[in-house]
Motif scaffolding. Sequence first.
Motif, PDB file in Angstrom:
ATOM      1  N   ARG A  32       0.849  -1.193   0.000  1.00 21.38           N
ATOM      2  CA  ARG A  32       0.000   0.000   0.000  1.00 21.38           C
ATOM      3  C   ARG A  32       0.884   1.242   0.000  1.00 21.38           C
ATOM      4  O   ARG A  32       1.960   1.249   0.604  1.00 21.38           O
ATOM      5  CB  ARG A  32      -0.910   0.023   1.223  1.00 21.38           C
ATOM      6  CG  ARG A  32      -1.798  -1.193   1.343  1.00 21.38           C
ATOM      7  CD  ARG A  32      -2.648  -1.114   2.606  1.00 21.38           C
ATOM      8  NE  ARG A  32      -3.766  -0.199   2.418  1.00 21.38           N
ATOM      9  CZ  ARG A  32      -4.459   0.339   3.422  1.00 21.38           C
ATOM     10  NH1 ARG A  32      -4.095   0.106   4.670  1.00 21.38           N
ATOM     11  NH2 ARG A  32      -5.483   1.139   3.186  1.00 21.38           N
ATOM     12  N   TYR A  35       0.038   8.375   1.932  1.00 24.71           N
ATOM     13  CA  TYR A  35       0.247   9.777   1.575  1.00 24.71           C
ATOM     14  C   TYR A  35      -0.006  10.685   2.774  1.00 24.71           C
ATOM     15  O   TYR A  35      -0.980  10.505   3.518  1.00 24.71           O
ATOM     16  CB  TYR A  35      -0.709  10.182   0.444  1.00 24.71           C
ATOM     17  CG  TYR A  35      -0.529   9.377  -0.813  1.00 24.71           C
ATOM     18  CD1 TYR A  35       0.191   9.878  -1.890  1.00 24.71           C
ATOM     19  CD2 TYR A  35      -1.078   8.102  -0.927  1.00 24.71           C
ATOM     20  CE1 TYR A  35       0.355   9.134  -3.045  1.00 24.71           C
ATOM     21  CE2 TYR A  35      -0.916   7.346  -2.075  1.00 24.71           C
ATOM     22  CZ  TYR A  35      -0.197   7.869  -3.133  1.00 24.71           C
ATOM     23  OH  TYR A  35      -0.030   7.108  -4.267  1.00 24.71           O
ATOM     24  N   CYS A  46      -3.188   4.301  -3.091  1.00 30.82           N
ATOM     25  CA  CYS A  46      -2.771   3.498  -4.238  1.00 30.82           C
ATOM     26  C   CYS A  46      -2.149   2.191  -3.755  1.00 30.82           C
ATOM     27  O   CYS A  46      -1.871   2.022  -2.567  1.00 30.82           O
ATOM     28  CB  CYS A  46      -1.743   4.245  -5.086  1.00 30.82           C
ATOM     29  SG  CYS A  46      -2.429   5.407  -6.299  1.00 30.82           S
ATOM     30  N   THR A  58       4.614   0.664  -9.360  1.00 28.81           N
ATOM     31  CA  THR A  58       3.278   1.216  -9.222  1.00 28.81           C
ATOM     32  C   THR A  58       2.982   2.064 -10.453  1.00 28.81           C
ATOM     33  O   THR A  58       3.764   2.093 -11.412  1.00 28.81           O
ATOM     34  CB  THR A  58       3.158   2.038  -7.917  1.00 28.81           C
ATOM     35  OG1 THR A  58       1.791   2.427  -7.726  1.00 28.81           O
ATOM     36  CG2 THR A  58       4.047   3.276  -7.948  1.00 28.81           C
ATOM     37  N   HIS A  61       0.995   7.846 -12.047  1.00 22.05           N
ATOM     38  CA  HIS A  61       0.077   8.858 -11.518  1.00 22.05           C
ATOM     39  C   HIS A  61      -0.066   8.758 -10.002  1.00 22.05           C
ATOM     40  O   HIS A  61      -0.520   9.707  -9.356  1.00 22.05           O
ATOM     41  CB  HIS A  61      -1.293   8.787 -12.211  1.00 22.05           C
ATOM     42  CG  HIS A  61      -2.176   7.673 -11.772  1.00 22.05           C
ATOM     43  ND1 HIS A  61      -2.281   6.476 -12.457  1.00 22.05           N
ATOM     44  CD2 HIS A  61      -3.018   7.560 -10.718  1.00 22.05           C
ATOM     45  CE1 HIS A  61      -3.142   5.691 -11.857  1.00 22.05           C
ATOM     46  NE2 HIS A  61      -3.600   6.319 -10.789  1.00 22.05           N
ATOM     47  N   CYS A  62       0.367   7.629  -9.426  1.00 20.32           N
ATOM     48  CA  CYS A  62       0.300   7.459  -7.967  1.00 20.32           C
ATOM     49  C   CYS A  62       1.462   8.137  -7.236  1.00 20.32           C
ATOM     50  O   CYS A  62       1.409   8.263  -6.008  1.00 20.32           O
ATOM     51  CB  CYS A  62       0.295   5.971  -7.612  1.00 20.32           C
ATOM     52  SG  CYS A  62      -1.251   5.115  -7.985  1.00 20.32           S
ATOM     53  N   LEU A  71       3.400  11.445  -1.309  1.00 20.53           N
ATOM     54  CA  LEU A  71       3.692  10.046  -1.006  1.00 20.53           C
ATOM     55  C   LEU A  71       4.894   9.964  -0.068  1.00 20.53           C
ATOM     56  O   LEU A  71       5.966  10.491  -0.360  1.00 20.53           O
ATOM     57  CB  LEU A  71       3.977   9.286  -2.302  1.00 20.53           C
ATOM     58  CG  LEU A  71       4.414   7.827  -2.157  1.00 20.53           C
ATOM     59  CD1 LEU A  71       3.324   6.981  -1.507  1.00 20.53           C
ATOM     60  CD2 LEU A  71       4.780   7.244  -3.525  1.00 20.53           C
ATOM     61  N   SER A 217      -5.429   1.774  -7.970  1.00 15.20           N
ATOM     62  CA  SER A 217      -4.447   2.223  -8.954  1.00 15.20           C
ATOM     63  C   SER A 217      -3.036   1.845  -8.524  1.00 15.20           C
ATOM     64  O   SER A 217      -2.689   1.919  -7.347  1.00 15.20           O
ATOM     65  CB  SER A 217      -4.526   3.738  -9.122  1.00 15.20           C
ATOM     66  OG  SER A 217      -5.675   4.103  -9.841  1.00 15.20           O
ATOM     67  N   GLY A 218      -2.240   1.445  -9.512  1.00 14.54           N
ATOM     68  CA  GLY A 218      -0.859   1.068  -9.234  1.00 14.54           C
ATOM     69  C   GLY A 218      -0.676  -0.372  -8.811  1.00 14.54           C
ATOM     70  O   GLY A 218       0.443  -0.873  -8.760  1.00 14.54           O
TER      71      GLY A 218
END
Length: 270
Positions: A32, A35, A46, A58, A61-62, A71, A217-218
């Motif tokens: 995982r 952020y 993400c 990943t 865009h993440c 992040l 995502s990712g």
Amino acid sequence: MTLDVAESGYSASNRIIGGHDAALEQFPWIVRLGYNTGDAELDWMCGGALLTDRHVVTAAHCVQTSDEYNLTTIRAGEHNTQTDRDCALRVCAPAVQDRNIKSIKSHSQYNKPEYHNDLALVVLDKPVQLNDYVLPICLPRREQLTPAAVRLGEPLVVAGWGTLNMTTEQRATVLQYVAVPVLPPERCNRVNQGFRLASTEICAGATLNKDACGGDSGGPMMKVFDTPDGPKTFLVGVVSFGPTICGSKQPGVYTSVPHFLPWMLDNIVK
């Protein structure tokens, strides 16, 4: 750093809409991404997959920064987000492992053109401890790089802790997985206005109430291949983007890992 094919892809045992609870140890490579949003707790928005004990793949865009979030953390060994440690049938996994980030490298052609080349590598500040619940996934090798390795109609597995309910935006607490069929490229050309699927991407899904969704995502798209050492799970794609309403019989777009394998390997060994 370890990048050992012999030790990757083993499993001891829905962005997911319409998925199933994963078993403990089923996908030990899934991580995982946490952020900092200015709140006391991290927001886990993400997913990703371990490639070595220090490298995570990943979606690009993440890993983009903004004024609202940044992040900061990778978590390995998660199963149920509400418990630590996770237990099943009187067997308990070790505690989750959080790592800070040493560096991030997005593909140089990310978003050129828009939505394409959506891939990034994250280097951890120190290695994770590998065990039955934290293991790298296998990268494709020669036999998994042929055009026949991923066939139209074939179900591929995606997993994550993303949205379960589009109405309430409820996120999964237990890791979810779902199988999505591979579709002809032209099926994804209607996902966004002006978008055309590239050879670097996989079109999949379009099954009612079965999809990857916000928060997945990712994460990895996976396929099990037979190997001389027995069945192993290989990374064939990365969740990129899909329809605004998940599970609406519109397909999703996945970054094709075999296409980017040279780039990934070059950046892992640096």
